[in-house]
Scaffold this motif. Sequence first.
Motif, mmCIF file in Angstrom:
data_model
loop_
_atom_site.group_PDB
_atom_site.id
_atom_site.type_symbol
_atom_site.label_atom_id
_atom_site.label_comp_id
_atom_site.label_asym_id
_atom_site.label_seq_id
_atom_site.Cartn_x
_atom_site.Cartn_y
_atom_site.Cartn_z
ATOM 1 N N HIS B 347 12.598 -47.413 67.160
ATOM 2 C CA HIS B 347 13.534 -48.436 66.704
ATOM 3 C C HIS B 347 13.718 -49.534 67.746
ATOM 4 N N GLU B 348 13.824 -49.091 68.998
ATOM 5 C CA GLU B 348 13.999 -50.070 70.072
ATOM 6 C C GLU B 348 12.767 -50.968 70.216
ATOM 7 N N ASN B 350 10.680 -51.715 67.817
ATOM 8 C CA ASN B 350 10.415 -52.491 66.594
ATOM 9 C C ASN B 350 10.697 -53.974 66.743
ATOM 10 N N ASN B 351 11.874 -54.323 67.260
ATOM 11 C CA ASN B 351 12.225 -55.730 67.344
ATOM 12 C C ASN B 351 11.316 -56.501 68.291
ATOM 13 N N ARG B 396 2.823 -51.107 65.176
ATOM 14 C CA ARG B 396 3.715 -51.053 64.020
ATOM 15 C C ARG B 396 3.459 -49.784 63.214
ATOM 16 N N THR B 399 5.008 -46.831 65.020
ATOM 17 C CA THR B 399 6.468 -46.738 64.904
ATOM 18 C C THR B 399 6.879 -46.370 63.486
ATOM 19 N N HIS B 400 6.143 -46.858 62.515
ATOM 20 C CA HIS B 400 6.497 -46.507 61.131
ATOM 21 C C HIS B 400 6.311 -45.013 60.879
ATOM 22 N N LEU B 403 9.089 -43.172 62.494
ATOM 23 C CA LEU B 403 10.337 -43.276 61.746
ATOM 24 C C LEU B 403 10.304 -42.402 60.504
ATOM 25 N N ARG B 407 12.914 -39.647 59.234
ATOM 26 C CA ARG B 407 13.690 -40.312 58.178
ATOM 27 C C ARG B 407 14.496 -39.313 57.368
ATOM 28 N N LYS B 408 15.592 -39.799 56.947
ATOM 29 C CA LYS B 408 16.450 -38.981 56.102
ATOM 30 C C LYS B 408 15.667 -38.569 54.859
ATOM 31 N N ASP B 410 14.379 -38.178 51.526
ATOM 32 C CA ASP B 410 14.589 -38.829 50.231
ATOM 33 C C ASP B 410 13.623 -38.208 49.241
ATOM 34 N N ASP B 569 20.031 -36.239 47.526
ATOM 35 C CA ASP B 569 21.344 -36.883 47.474
ATOM 36 C C ASP B 569 21.141 -38.299 46.950
#
Lengths: 125, 569
Positions: B347-348, B350-351, B396, B399-400, B403, B407-408, B410, B569
């Motif tokens: 995340h850090e 990414n930007n 990229r 990092t994806h 993540l 990731r939560k 889903d 959820d």
Amino acid sequence: MSNPKVLLVDDEEALLTSLQRRLQLRGFNVIAANRGESALRAARRQDVDVAVIDVKMPGMSGKELLLALKKEHPHIQIIVQTGHGLFDPRDKQVADKIFSCLAKPCDFSVLKQTIIDAYNKKKAL
Amino acid sequence: MGMHMKRKERAASVYSIRLRWHIIISYCLAAVISLALIAGIIYFEYRSSVNERATARLVSVVMEHKGTIENFLFELANTMRMVTLLEDFDNLRQQDVLEQVYAVLEKEYDFAFEDLGVLDLDGNHLAYVGPYDLMDRNYIQAEWFQDVLEKEMVISNVFLGFRQAPHFIIAVKQTNGQDTWILRATVNAVKFASLVEYVRFGRTGFAYIVSHDGYYQTRSRDGYRVMDHVAPDHLDLEFFEGVNFWELKQDQRNFFRAKTWIKDNDWLLVVEQDVDDIYGELYLLRQNALIFFALGGILLLVLTLMTMKLLLRKVKLIDAEKELLDEQLIQSHKLASIGQLSAGIAHEINNPLAIIGEESGWMQDILKRENMQGIPEHDELTDSLREINQQAGRCRKITHKLLSFSRKMDATIREVDMNQLMDEVAALREREAGLSSIKFIRDYDQDLPMIHTDSSQVRQVLFNLINNAMDAINKNGEISLSTKKNKDKSITVTISDTGMGIPQENLTRIFDPFFTTKEPGKGTGLGLSICHGIIEKLGGTIFVASKVGEGTTFTIRLPLEPSVTVADD
């Protein structure tokens, strides 16, 4: 094609300016805001077609911003850029209010195309 | 790996040495103590009962002999008294009458009487029958003579006298009219002693008589003869009533002694028996008991060792199971924290990454302007910027993936036919595999139940594993795909290859993020950790088993229903 008016919201100023320059180069009318609050004010002054919103920002979060924008301007199209796994686009609160959710950093051409698609949807309304 | 080894060693030492000794010592102590207690109680009970019996016997021997001896003496004395009553003094003082009487007595009493004499009050013989010429002897000084004048009747102590043979005197005083006279007889002490000395019981039982002034009246057991004086401190001559008995040690000899006063407290009858003799059978019993208890102890020891071996095997088994669980727990904890860490880093990054991408894009935009076309390094700059863009794109992707790893959930839970899903995924690579001579072998459980899970995520896992299997084989080999229903509301899916296998040291790290054996740039090392994350989130488990040179098997267990925590959820 008329120029779509894009509201770009990100707390990262460097990213904001380079994205703004590149989109403007390609004929987009870009308003940049580094905070949710200022973005909301900008949207009130001008008619915004598409908002590209970062999720994690100091102050107002991306989720709060998009809910507020959608409430004030129901036809605005929202593209969410998320840099982490915490934003769930399937969240019932936001699912129907988002046009698209892109993983950050996202390829410029993908972002550009998504903005165009969102603008076309807005126009079709 | 090192940590695992250490833990194993420590666990082994704890169970095999400390616990083993603890169990052995406490078991054996318990066994030996209880055995010893039982043995001790039995031994001492038995010993005291033997003791009681022995002393009771000793006492009864004493009483019996007291009776026998006193009867014998009384009878002799009484006979003498009868003679004095039946025969007139005038008759008895005649030699021939006395000889007749003596003949009868001698015959009747088996030569116990050695001689017979009639005395006047001055101690002179009036008549005498016997082997010695004693007619002229005067007894006025003799102790027994003094006594008989006072007591009417006397049985003297044994003495040697001038004959140098042990004997004692029985004397009776009688008064007829004005005449008072004394009938005296000598009794052969040897004959009398035989009454006592032949008393034998057990191996060492022995009886003897001692006079009140400490002279042996019969032979003693330890070689003293009649008329010898008792050795000092050997015998207590204090007067008492009844029978005394106790155990004592004298001259290195342990024995029981019982004694009683007889003959109007004149003589002490003593009976002795060695302790060894009394306890003889007890010692034999003790020996047998020792053997018995030793055997019992050995049996107990063997049983203890066997029980302990069983117990330790069980403990080790439990320990191994626990260790496996621990390892799984550690593994998933490790993965979870690594996931969090890497997501944070991603995340850090990414930007800045986005900025790099956009800035280089902006520079590319600028280079496209007309006034830039003429600059000499235009093409090199364009290439360089494209490369920057490409590398940013590569970052990229990483990092994806990172993540998505954290990731939560889903998941979209749907009914899934695993056999069908497996076939779908296999079909994607089967044609290509055929070109490398890799054969797919399917072993599906035809009664496999439908499971509720996220098909797209499971598909990702299967795809990943099949790709890995193909990479492991490279060329010529088999990939076995199997499904099986378990007993516990779950199914098992295995994907095995006949590839190169995974070395042991890599096996424990295989699910770690960024762990890869591929060349740099060929793999991120995230595939298997993402698979692990997905299967865990779906409530299942994933295992790997491998042998270098033989191949690798991934085993996935998935529940029929996802656990509540991963519900959509």
